[in-house]
Scaffold this motif. Structure first.
Motif, mmCIF file in Angstrom:
data_model
loop_
_atom_site.group_PDB
_atom_site.id
_atom_site.type_symbol
_atom_site.label_atom_id
_atom_site.label_comp_id
_atom_site.label_asym_id
_atom_site.label_seq_id
_atom_site.Cartn_x
_atom_site.Cartn_y
_atom_site.Cartn_z
ATOM 1 N N TRP A 21 5.590 6.098 13.838
ATOM 2 C CA TRP A 21 4.903 5.879 12.567
ATOM 3 C C TRP A 21 4.398 7.205 12.032
ATOM 4 O O TRP A 21 3.753 7.980 12.735
ATOM 5 N N LYS A 22 4.702 7.468 10.783
ATOM 6 C CA LYS A 22 4.167 8.631 10.084
ATOM 7 C C LYS A 22 3.692 8.152 8.728
ATOM 8 O O LYS A 22 4.239 7.224 8.149
ATOM 9 N N ARG A 23 2.683 8.796 8.231
ATOM 10 C CA ARG A 23 2.065 8.447 6.959
ATOM 11 C C ARG A 23 3.057 8.583 5.804
ATOM 12 O O ARG A 23 3.853 9.516 5.761
ATOM 13 N N CYS A 24 2.997 7.633 4.858
ATOM 14 C CA CYS A 24 3.759 7.726 3.609
ATOM 15 C C CYS A 24 2.905 8.465 2.579
ATOM 16 O O CYS A 24 1.751 8.783 2.839
ATOM 17 N N ASN A 25 3.460 8.693 1.408
ATOM 18 C CA ASN A 25 2.647 9.247 0.326
ATOM 19 C C ASN A 25 1.436 8.348 0.125
ATOM 20 O O ASN A 25 1.525 7.133 0.303
ATOM 21 N N SER A 26 0.311 8.939 -0.257
ATOM 22 C CA SER A 26 -0.918 8.162 -0.443
ATOM 23 C C SER A 26 -0.815 7.260 -1.661
ATOM 24 O O SER A 26 -0.233 7.639 -2.690
ATOM 25 N N CYS A 27 -1.382 6.070 -1.535
ATOM 26 C CA CYS A 27 -1.422 5.136 -2.666
ATOM 27 C C CYS A 27 -2.372 5.698 -3.719
ATOM 28 O O CYS A 27 -3.467 6.171 -3.400
ATOM 29 N N THR A 42 0.677 4.711 1.688
ATOM 30 C CA THR A 42 -0.352 4.495 2.702
ATOM 31 C C THR A 42 -1.716 4.729 2.065
ATOM 32 O O THR A 42 -1.876 5.676 1.284
ATOM 33 N N ARG A 43 -2.686 3.873 2.414
ATOM 34 C CA ARG A 43 -4.042 4.085 1.897
ATOM 35 C C ARG A 43 -4.469 5.523 2.175
ATOM 36 O O ARG A 43 -4.253 6.041 3.267
ATOM 37 N N THR A 48 -0.648 3.467 -8.687
ATOM 38 C CA THR A 48 0.579 3.207 -9.446
ATOM 39 C C THR A 48 1.831 3.165 -8.583
ATOM 40 O O THR A 48 2.872 2.759 -9.045
ATOM 41 N N ASN A 49 1.738 3.589 -7.323
ATOM 42 C CA ASN A 49 2.957 3.691 -6.518
ATOM 43 C C ASN A 49 3.029 2.672 -5.384
ATOM 44 O O ASN A 49 3.701 2.893 -4.402
ATOM 45 N N HIS A 50 2.329 1.533 -5.523
ATOM 46 C CA HIS A 50 2.367 0.504 -4.482
ATOM 47 C C HIS A 50 3.713 -0.208 -4.421
ATOM 48 O O HIS A 50 4.189 -0.552 -3.358
ATOM 49 N N ASN A 51 4.318 -0.438 -5.564
ATOM 50 C CA ASN A 51 5.539 -1.230 -5.659
ATOM 51 C C ASN A 51 6.717 -0.480 -5.043
ATOM 52 O O ASN A 51 6.916 0.699 -5.301
ATOM 53 N N CYS A 52 7.507 -1.173 -4.256
ATOM 54 C CA CYS A 52 8.678 -0.559 -3.616
ATOM 55 C C CYS A 52 9.945 -0.695 -4.452
ATOM 56 O O CYS A 52 10.986 -0.165 -4.064
ATOM 57 N N ASP A 53 9.890 -1.414 -5.573
ATOM 58 C CA ASP A 53 11.069 -1.648 -6.407
ATOM 59 C C ASP A 53 12.231 -2.198 -5.580
ATOM 60 O O ASP A 53 13.361 -1.715 -5.641
#
Length: 194
Positions: free
Chosen positions: A137-143, A178-179, A146-151
């Motif tokens: 597990w590695k952190r994703c870009n921070s929420c 990620t929060r 506007t970027n919650h949706n994965c499309d």
């Protein structure tokens, strides 16, 4: 498998063309051997980069994956606010060394591609999955609101693992960020931040 056989067919055609050129222009045996070795080398190098082999180490990454933002990962070279590591500000008080930006190799090990597909799903971005998935597990870009949706697109992705206990269970990724708050926990009386 079709892509690999097509690639090898192209390589075979190139080898035949090189042998024909070397025979037609009376090129010596040394140059024929050189052509053969170079084409073989190129075939093995390109096939290793372009195709997932499943026999690679975790430290081998495809360039298209590093340049992607699949499943919420940080693109190589991205220095935007959402890619700043929230643990960086307090890095001296933690056991684990912290870089300014989050890791850009998330879900790119073993020559994985630039998409989170059914065949090559991603690890979920949610912070509560960090301890369950452990080292992978590695952190994703921070929420950022506007970027919650994965499309998500059916059949295309992004797809994520459901649980580390059963990697055959795959579902559409629900959150591709990620929060921004760090997760801090104790390991052998030392504080760790992710």
């Amino acid at each position: 498998m079709i892509q690999i056989s097509q690639y090898l067919l192209v390589g075979l055609v190139l080898a035949v063309v090189c042998i024909w050129i070397s025979n037609h222009f009376k090129i010596g045996r040394f140059l024929k051997l050189y052509f053969f070795v170079m084409i073989t080398y190129q075939l093995s190098a390109f096939s290793a980069v372009l195709f997932e082999t499943g026999t690679t180490t975790n430290y081998e990454h495809r360039w298209d994956c590093l340049q992607s933002s699949k499943g919420g990962k940080r693109m190589r070279g991205d220095k935007s606010a959402v890619s700043v590591n929230p643990c960086f500000a307090n890095r001296t008080s933690f056991l684990n060394y912290q870089e300014k930006y989050i890791d850009d190799t998330r879900d790119c090990s073993s020559f994985r591609g630039s998409l989170c597909t059914l065949e090559s799903p991603c690890v979920p971005c949610e912070l509560d999955k960090a301890i369950e998935f452990g080292d992978v597990w590695k952190r994703c870009n921070s929420c950022n609101g506007t970027n919650h949706n994965c499309d998500f697109v059916e059949g295309v992705g992004p797809y994520c693992y459901v649980s580390v206990k059963d990697l055959s269970r795959i579902e559409p990724c629900s959150t591709c960020c990620t929060r921004p708050n760090p997760l801090i926990f104790e390991v052998n009386n030392m504080r760790v931040c992710i």
